[in-house]
Design an enzyme around this catalytic site. Structure first.
Site, mmCIF file in Angstrom:
data_model
loop_
_atom_site.group_PDB
_atom_site.id
_atom_site.type_symbol
_atom_site.label_atom_id
_atom_site.label_comp_id
_atom_site.label_asym_id
_atom_site.label_seq_id
_atom_site.Cartn_x
_atom_site.Cartn_y
_atom_site.Cartn_z
ATOM 1 N N LEU A 99 27.149 22.122 1.552
ATOM 2 C CA LEU A 99 27.301 23.550 1.305
ATOM 3 C C LEU A 99 26.216 23.963 0.328
ATOM 4 O O LEU A 99 25.920 23.231 -0.632
ATOM 5 C CB LEU A 99 28.681 23.878 0.713
ATOM 6 N N ASP A 100 25.627 25.124 0.544
ATOM 7 C CA ASP A 100 24.601 25.626 -0.368
ATOM 8 C C ASP A 100 25.175 25.814 -1.769
ATOM 9 O O ASP A 100 26.383 25.993 -1.944
ATOM 10 C CB ASP A 100 24.058 26.972 0.121
ATOM 11 N N TYR A 101 24.297 25.814 -2.741
ATOM 12 C CA TYR A 101 24.668 26.031 -4.141
ATOM 13 C C TYR A 101 25.540 27.273 -4.307
ATOM 14 O O TYR A 101 26.556 27.255 -5.008
ATOM 15 C CB TYR A 101 23.387 26.165 -4.970
#
Length: 289
Positions: free
Chosen positions: A75-77
């Site tokens: 998952l992206d930041y």
């Protein structure tokens, strides 16, 4: 479905920015609700804003760790929500094959800029690296009828279902359900941006312009992982309207498809799963004939 967990990976740690809540735990898997604006892991031993720091040890993503973890998805930041972690290599391999064969189902809630003027869409724009950031691989870009400047494009497919339209402050926005069929880097963010409906708070794909919201409004709300040993269907509660910072700025215009309770959200997932839905405004976005 919500599950009880054992305590083999304690959450207690001296650093408390945001809690990483467990959603499920077994002998092979740990599934957590990742907060927004948090890294999954880091090679910097002093970086404490990571999922691994909260649930295990800072080096747990390394094979040399005393108790290594294996991340079978990313998952992206800035993205929050369901994150699946395997506790051993064999478990990681089993889950990884399901992701590779597209046998998993992933559902995301998002708030996007503008009022979406359709009910259901298939977005089949290829996704590749933005030539201006190809060296860093930071930004991605979609191949659309009006733009084909892209490095190493790969086929990508997202389904979009409109749930509600309204206003965030004075800005027109829409709540949508997103289902990625493929899993390209930044796929959901790039596809939404390509339609002219950038995700609210997405600094990168708004051209660094969308800085007022306190977060990016993209949340991995449900993961279906059909493992033979333990078939999993993990959901989180609705994340946006339960947050007073968002709710205080929200004004609903029209609810197209109910989604805020667990039962309503499951029903919305059933709608987006169907290959054809009668009586809806549908559009296919594709560069292919």
């Amino acid at each position: 479905m919500f599950h009880k967990m054992n305590a083999s990976y304690p959450l207690a740690c001296p650093y408390k920015k945001m809690d990483v809540k467990k959603l499920y735990e077994s002998g092979d898997y740990l599934i957590v609700n990742k907060p927004y604006d948090m890294y999954i892991n880091s090679d910097d031993e002093n970086e404490k804003n990571t999922v691994t720091y909260h649930i295990a040890s800072p080096d747990s993503h390394l094979s040399t760790s005393f108790q290594p973890l294996h991340f079978v998805q990313r998952l992206d930041y800035a993205t929050s929500g369901v994150l699946c972690i395997a506790k051993n290599k064999s478990a990681a391999g089993r889950a990884g094959k399901l992701f590779e064969k597209r046998l998993t189902k992933k559902y995301y809630l998002a708030v996007v800029r503008g009022h979406v003027e359709l009910d259901l869409a298939d977005i089949e724009y290829d996704v590749g690296m933005d030539p201006s950031t190809a060296d860093s691989s930071h930004r991605m870009v979609a191949v659309t009828p009006s733009s084909d400047a892209c490095v190493l494009p790969r086929a990508a497919h997202t389904r979009l279902l409109l749930l509600e339209t309204g206003y965030y402050g004075s800005d027109a926005v829409s709540v949508v359900l997103l289902k990625p069929i493929t899993g390209r880097r930044h796929q959901l963010r790039v596809h939404c941006s390509a339609l002219g409906h950038t995700i609210l708070g997405d600094y990168t794909y708004s051209g660094a312009a969308d800085v007022a919201p306190y977060r990016m409004f993209l949340h991995a709300t449900r993961l279906v992982l059909p493992l033979q040993q333990e078939s999993l269907d993990i959901k989180t509660p609705e994340p946006f309207f339960s947050d007073q910072k968002f709710a205080s700025q929200w004004k609903s215009e029209q609810v197209v498809c109910k989604y805020k309770s667990e039962a309503e959200f499951t029903a919305a997932c059933d709608v987006i799963d169907r290959s054809y839905v009668i009586g809806v405004r549908y559009k296919l976005f594709s560069c292919r004939e």
